[in-house]
Design a protein around this motif. Structure first.
Motif, mmCIF file in Angstrom:
data_model
loop_
_atom_site.group_PDB
_atom_site.id
_atom_site.type_symbol
_atom_site.label_atom_id
_atom_site.label_comp_id
_atom_site.label_asym_id
_atom_site.label_seq_id
_atom_site.Cartn_x
_atom_site.Cartn_y
_atom_site.Cartn_z
ATOM 1 N N ARG A 138 9.140 -3.576 -0.661
ATOM 2 C CA ARG A 138 9.336 -3.589 -2.108
ATOM 3 C C ARG A 138 8.628 -2.385 -2.724
ATOM 4 O O ARG A 138 7.459 -2.136 -2.440
ATOM 5 N N VAL A 139 9.340 -1.665 -3.569
ATOM 6 C CA VAL A 139 8.795 -0.459 -4.199
ATOM 7 C C VAL A 139 7.474 -0.773 -4.902
ATOM 8 O O VAL A 139 6.509 -0.027 -4.798
ATOM 9 N N GLN A 140 7.425 -1.916 -5.606
ATOM 10 C CA GLN A 140 6.217 -2.236 -6.368
ATOM 11 C C GLN A 140 4.996 -2.441 -5.466
ATOM 12 O O GLN A 140 3.861 -2.374 -5.925
ATOM 13 N N ASP A 141 5.214 -2.713 -4.174
ATOM 14 C CA ASP A 141 4.092 -2.915 -3.254
ATOM 15 C C ASP A 141 3.631 -1.626 -2.587
ATOM 16 O O ASP A 141 2.620 -1.613 -1.891
ATOM 17 N N PHE A 142 4.373 -0.540 -2.799
ATOM 18 C CA PHE A 142 4.047 0.696 -2.087
ATOM 19 C C PHE A 142 2.632 1.174 -2.392
ATOM 20 O O PHE A 142 1.920 1.639 -1.512
ATOM 21 N N GLY A 143 2.215 1.030 -3.629
ATOM 22 C CA GLY A 143 0.873 1.474 -4.009
ATOM 23 C C GLY A 143 -0.238 0.755 -3.274
ATOM 24 O O GLY A 143 -1.325 1.295 -3.103
ATOM 25 N N ASP A 144 0.038 -0.481 -2.829
ATOM 26 C CA ASP A 144 -0.975 -1.259 -2.113
ATOM 27 C C ASP A 144 -1.066 -0.885 -0.642
ATOM 28 O O ASP A 144 -1.837 -1.467 0.106
ATOM 29 N N LEU A 145 -0.277 0.065 -0.256
ATOM 30 C CA LEU A 145 -0.130 0.394 1.143
ATOM 31 C C LEU A 145 -1.266 1.244 1.713
ATOM 32 O O LEU A 145 -1.747 0.999 2.806
ATOM 33 N N LEU A 146 -1.657 2.272 0.983
ATOM 34 C CA LEU A 146 -2.586 3.247 1.543
ATOM 35 C C LEU A 146 -3.972 2.670 1.793
ATOM 36 O O LEU A 146 -4.582 2.079 0.920
ATOM 37 N N THR A 147 -4.452 2.876 3.013
ATOM 38 C CA THR A 147 -5.790 2.427 3.378
ATOM 39 C C THR A 147 -6.719 3.633 3.466
ATOM 40 O O THR A 147 -6.275 4.795 3.471
ATOM 41 N N VAL A 148 -7.997 3.332 3.560
ATOM 42 C CA VAL A 148 -8.995 4.384 3.741
ATOM 43 C C VAL A 148 -8.690 5.151 5.034
ATOM 44 O O VAL A 148 -8.758 6.383 5.082
ATOM 45 N N GLN A 149 -8.291 4.414 6.089
ATOM 46 C CA GLN A 149 -7.944 5.054 7.364
ATOM 47 C C GLN A 149 -6.766 6.022 7.194
ATOM 48 O O GLN A 149 -6.771 7.101 7.772
ATOM 49 N N ASP A 150 -5.768 5.627 6.407
ATOM 50 C CA ASP A 150 -4.636 6.528 6.149
ATOM 51 C C ASP A 150 -5.129 7.820 5.492
ATOM 52 O O ASP A 150 -4.677 8.912 5.842
ATOM 53 N N MET A 151 -6.044 7.687 4.530
ATOM 54 C CA MET A 151 -6.587 8.878 3.854
ATOM 55 C C MET A 151 -7.311 9.773 4.853
ATOM 56 O O MET A 151 -7.182 10.991 4.812
#
Length: 129
Positions: free
Chosen positions: A106-119
């Protein structure tokens, strides 16, 4: 200058603590920037600035936030990212773990995706360590 993964994590953690006003122990590799650490879109500008300064890199906005994919009807239908959209996200964001997002894209959930590990993986891809 090469950085170890620990050094990258420490600098990313420091940037997030500064930008978001959270405690060091809250910034774990698994913590999501939005859901767990409370980052809002305005905070990302600050985070990007701090990371650019800490690592002496340039971070184009579209690399961290592929809005053009998430707002493109070719890649989004009924509020969900299509398989083609997921393929494009993976191509553009090879450092991000999209496996959880794929389960319910869901597009609206995309923002919740990035983790510290991803960064951390993103920064490592930019500094080539």
């Amino acid at each position: 200058m090469a950085h170890t993964s620990e050094e990258v994590f420490e600098k990313v953690q420091e940037a997030l603590v500064d930008a978001l006003g959270v405690d060091d122990e809250e910034v774990t590799p698994e913590a999501t920037l939005v859901g767990d650490l409370g980052a809002e879109s305005i905070d990302f500008l600050d985070i990007v600035f701090k990371l650019e300064k800490a690592f002496n890199i340039q971070i184009p906005r579209e690399e961290l936030s592929p809005e053009d994919i998430l707002t493109n009807s070719q890649y989004v239908q009924d509020g969900k990212v299509t398989p083609e959209g997921l393929t494009e996200l993976k191509r553009r964001m090879p450092w991000a773990d999209l496996s959880k997002f794929e389960e319910n894209p869901r597009v609206q959930d995309f923002g919740d995706l990035l983790t510290v590990q991803d960064m951390c993986r993103y920064v490592e891809s930019k500094i080539g360590s």
